[in-house]
Design a protein around this motif. Structure first.
Motif, PDB file in Angstrom:
ATOM      1  N   LYS A 198       7.098 -16.437 -16.156  1.00  0.00           N
ATOM      2  CA  LYS A 198       8.109 -17.491 -16.081  1.00  0.00           C
ATOM      3  C   LYS A 198       7.601 -18.658 -15.236  1.00  0.00           C
ATOM      4  N   ALA A 199       6.834 -18.356 -14.200  1.00  0.00           N
ATOM      5  CA  ALA A 199       6.264 -19.426 -13.381  1.00  0.00           C
ATOM      6  C   ALA A 199       5.355 -20.309 -14.226  1.00  0.00           C
ATOM      7  N   LEU A 200       4.498 -19.707 -15.009  1.00  0.00           N
ATOM      8  CA  LEU A 200       3.570 -20.473 -15.845  1.00  0.00           C
ATOM      9  C   LEU A 200       4.312 -21.324 -16.865  1.00  0.00           C
ATOM     10  N   VAL A 201       5.349 -20.754 -17.471  1.00  0.00           N
ATOM     11  CA  VAL A 201       6.144 -21.504 -18.455  1.00  0.00           C
ATOM     12  C   VAL A 201       6.789 -22.722 -17.799  1.00  0.00           C
ATOM     13  N   ALA A 202       7.177 -22.577 -16.516  1.00  0.00           N
ATOM     14  CA  ALA A 202       7.833 -23.673 -15.788  1.00  0.00           C
ATOM     15  C   ALA A 202       6.834 -24.667 -15.208  1.00  0.00           C
ATOM     16  N   GLY A 203       5.556 -24.470 -15.471  1.00  0.00           N
ATOM     17  CA  GLY A 203       4.545 -25.371 -14.943  1.00  0.00           C
ATOM     18  C   GLY A 203       4.159 -25.090 -13.516  1.00  0.00           C
ATOM     19  N   LEU A 204       4.472 -23.886 -13.034  1.00  0.00           N
ATOM     20  CA  LEU A 204       4.129 -23.483 -11.675  1.00  0.00           C
ATOM     21  C   LEU A 204       2.934 -22.534 -11.709  1.00  0.00           C
ATOM     22  N   THR A 205       2.237 -22.436 -10.600  1.00  0.00           N
ATOM     23  CA  THR A 205       1.054 -21.583 -10.534  1.00  0.00           C
ATOM     24  C   THR A 205       1.304 -20.420  -9.581  1.00  0.00           C
ATOM     25  N   PRO A 206       1.423 -19.186 -10.098  1.00  0.00           N
ATOM     26  CA  PRO A 206       1.560 -18.033  -9.202  1.00  0.00           C
ATOM     27  C   PRO A 206       0.237 -17.756  -8.501  1.00  0.00           C
ATOM     28  N   THR A 207       0.277 -17.683  -7.174  1.00  0.00           N
ATOM     29  CA  THR A 207      -0.955 -17.509  -6.408  1.00  0.00           C
ATOM     30  C   THR A 207      -1.079 -16.136  -5.765  1.00  0.00           C
ATOM     31  N   ALA A 208       0.014 -15.404  -5.665  1.00  0.00           N
ATOM     32  CA  ALA A 208      -0.024 -14.088  -5.028  1.00  0.00           C
ATOM     33  C   ALA A 208       1.264 -13.348  -5.358  1.00  0.00           C
ATOM     34  N   CYS A 209       1.290 -12.065  -5.009  1.00  0.00           N
ATOM     35  CA  CYS A 209       2.473 -11.233  -5.213  1.00  0.00           C
ATOM     36  C   CYS A 209       2.770 -10.476  -3.932  1.00  0.00           C
ATOM     37  N   GLY A 210       4.031 -10.491  -3.521  1.00  0.00           N
ATOM     38  CA  GLY A 210       4.466  -9.732  -2.352  1.00  0.00           C
ATOM     39  C   GLY A 210       5.563  -8.765  -2.744  1.00  0.00           C
ATOM     40  N   ILE A 211       5.440  -7.521  -2.347  1.00  0.00           N
ATOM     41  CA  ILE A 211       6.433  -6.491  -2.664  1.00  0.00           C
ATOM     42  C   ILE A 211       6.809  -5.785  -1.370  1.00  0.00           C
ATOM     43  N   VAL A 212       8.107  -5.584  -1.151  1.00  0.00           N
ATOM     44  CA  VAL A 212       8.544  -4.797   0.002  1.00  0.00           C
ATOM     45  C   VAL A 212       9.435  -3.664  -0.477  1.00  0.00           C
ATOM     46  N   VAL A 213       9.320  -2.518   0.205  1.00  0.00           N
ATOM     47  CA  VAL A 213      10.049  -1.315  -0.184  1.00  0.00           C
ATOM     48  C   VAL A 213      10.585  -0.634   1.071  1.00  0.00           C
ATOM     49  N   PRO A 214      11.581   0.231   0.934  1.00  0.00           N
ATOM     50  CA  PRO A 214      12.072   0.994   2.085  1.00  0.00           C
ATOM     51  C   PRO A 214      11.200   2.202   2.361  1.00  0.00           C
ATOM     52  N   GLY A 215      11.406   2.825   3.508  1.00  0.00           N
ATOM     53  CA  GLY A 215      10.684   4.042   3.836  1.00  0.00           C
ATOM     54  C   GLY A 215       9.501   3.801   4.744  1.00  0.00           C
ATOM     55  N   VAL A 216       8.505   4.659   4.649  1.00  0.00           N
ATOM     56  CA  VAL A 216       7.285   4.538   5.438  1.00  0.00           C
ATOM     57  C   VAL A 216       6.237   3.843   4.585  1.00  0.00           C
ATOM     58  N   VAL A 217       5.701   2.744   5.109  1.00  0.00           N
ATOM     59  CA  VAL A 217       4.753   1.927   4.352  1.00  0.00           C
ATOM     60  C   VAL A 217       3.470   1.757   5.159  1.00  0.00           C
ATOM     61  N   ASP A 218       2.354   2.080   4.542  1.00  0.00           N
ATOM     62  CA  ASP A 218       1.047   1.815   5.145  1.00  0.00           C
ATOM     63  C   ASP A 218       0.595   0.450   4.645  1.00  0.00           C
ATOM     64  N   GLU A 219       0.897  -0.582   5.430  1.00  0.00           N
ATOM     65  CA  GLU A 219       0.635  -1.943   4.979  1.00  0.00           C
ATOM     66  C   GLU A 219      -0.861  -2.232   4.899  1.00  0.00           C
ATOM     67  N   ALA A 220      -1.651  -1.611   5.776  1.00  0.00           N
ATOM     68  CA  ALA A 220      -3.086  -1.851   5.767  1.00  0.00           C
ATOM     69  C   ALA A 220      -3.721  -1.363   4.462  1.00  0.00           C
ATOM     70  N   ARG A 221      -3.270  -0.205   3.978  1.00  0.00           N
ATOM     71  CA  ARG A 221      -3.816   0.340   2.732  1.00  0.00           C
ATOM     72  C   ARG A 221      -3.034  -0.102   1.507  1.00  0.00           C
ATOM     73  N   GLY A 222      -1.842  -0.685   1.729  1.00  0.00           N
ATOM     74  CA  GLY A 222      -1.028  -1.108   0.600  1.00  0.00           C
ATOM     75  C   GLY A 222      -0.383   0.043  -0.131  1.00  0.00           C
ATOM     76  N   VAL A 223       0.034   1.068   0.625  1.00  0.00           N
ATOM     77  CA  VAL A 223       0.573   2.286   0.018  1.00  0.00           C
ATOM     78  C   VAL A 223       2.009   2.533   0.484  1.00  0.00           C
ATOM     79  N   ALA A 224       2.906   2.798  -0.492  1.00  0.00           N
ATOM     80  CA  ALA A 224       4.259   3.254  -0.174  1.00  0.00           C
ATOM     81  C   ALA A 224       4.164   4.754   0.078  1.00  0.00           C
ATOM     82  N   VAL A 225       4.126   5.128   1.361  1.00  0.00           N
ATOM     83  CA  VAL A 225       3.841   6.515   1.738  1.00  0.00           C
ATOM     84  C   VAL A 225       4.985   7.448   1.371  1.00  0.00           C
TER      85      VAL A 225
END
Length: 309
Positions: A60-87
């Motif tokens: 949808k970003a591309l269709v709107a003429g925008l450029t997606p540069t990254a993706c961020g996801i957050v979840v509940p629980g225990v998260v190992d942010e360094a490894r990028g793992v939802a523990v």
């Protein structure tokens, strides 16, 4: 390409729903949408939905003429942010899910994975109610109670990804048993679900915390008692938090914060009464509402890519 053309794909995954957006580097939202998590389908199906939604947002970003540069996801629980793992997550059912790598592979973009409450605290500290304070404690009070300690725009994850579990401070040793298995935790006494449960036990009528607040405001003695018990326990928890972190500002969010002055006036007085040599923090309501987690997800991705303002 100007900063107004760049966006981050941001997702805040909860046990019931997902709040999703395309967020610009300045923290403004270019597009927002919501989806059901449908955890009953199992964690593998939830992961598929997360990736499908993220990919759809990038499209949808591309269709709107925008450029997606990254993706961020957050979840509940225990998260190992360094490894990028939802523990681990009781609400969603995740166990050792490498969400960051999965998102990176699906979208072909840099990705960041974080904890939902820490991300919400990050957003409140940098964009919301705590933006004028260098040391901020964000406390989310809903079904449970969790916190994020943000220092100069960075939220500490802890040695094992479990920092901020203020809901499991022991405040009433003889109190009700918490979901963690121990009696007397703060969230077993003062979370929104605990307030509703306590009133129902005493009155035999199922109610929500908001209804307890309304009945207390209307002068009902039983509701007033239950509300006061919860406020006193919250003050004990926040006083412990202030002793540990010495923050300038405590930002309270989540469903219970919607009670407004009915919560904040007695809570502020009760907290003040508990402080001795500690400085009294500014106690304020969260400003970003349920968008905080999604905005925080975007901030994490922007920080990782160096694309933030």
């Amino acid at each position: 390409m100007t900063s107004g053309d760049r966006v981050v794909v941001a997702l805040d995954v909860g046990g019931t729903g997902m709040k999703c957006a395309l967020v610009r580097p300045d923290g403004t939202t270019a597009h927002a949408e919501r989806h059901a998590t449908e955890t009953a389908r199992g964690p593998a199906a939830v992961v598929d939905t997360i990736l499908d939604v993220a990919e759809g947002l990038a499209g949808k970003a591309l269709v709107a003429g925008l450029t997606p540069t990254a993706c961020g996801i957050v979840v509940p629980g225990v998260v190992d942010e360094a490894r990028g793992v939802a523990v681990w997550s009781a609400n969603v059912g995740f166990r050792d899910v490498p969400l960051r790598e999965l998102a990176r592979a699906r979208l072909g973009l840099p990705a960041a994975l974080g904890h939902d409450v820490r991300a919400g605290g990050l957003a409140e500290a940098r964009l919301g109610a705590g933006r004028d304070g260098g040391h901020v404690l964000f406390v989310a009070i809903g079904t449970g109670i969790a916190a994020a300690h943000v220092v100069r725009g960075s939220a500490a994850a802890g040695a094992h990804g479990a920092a901020g579990e203020i809901g499991h401070i022991l405040v009433r040793p003889d109190g009700p048993r918490c979901g963690c298995g121990r009696p007397g935790c703060l969230e077993a006494v003062a979370s929104a679900s605990a307030i509703g449960r306590r009133y129902a036990e005493l009155a035999g009528v199922p109610v929500t915390a908001a209804e307890v607040a309304d009945r207390a405001a209307a002068g009902e003695p039983l509701a007033g008692r239950v509300w006061r018990e919860a406020v006193e326990a919250l003050a004990d928890g926040l006083a412990t938090g202030q002793a540990l972190y010495d923050v300038e500002t405590i930002v309270v969010g989540g469903g219970l914060a919607q009670a407004g002055p009915q919560l904040f006036d007695p809570l502020r007085a009760a907290l003040r009464a508990r402080l001795t040599f500690h400085r009294e923090p500014r106690l304020v309501a969260a400003a970003l509402g349920d968008e905080a987690g999604c905005l925080g997800a975007a901030l994490l991705a922007l920080d990782d890519t160096g694309d933030g303002n």
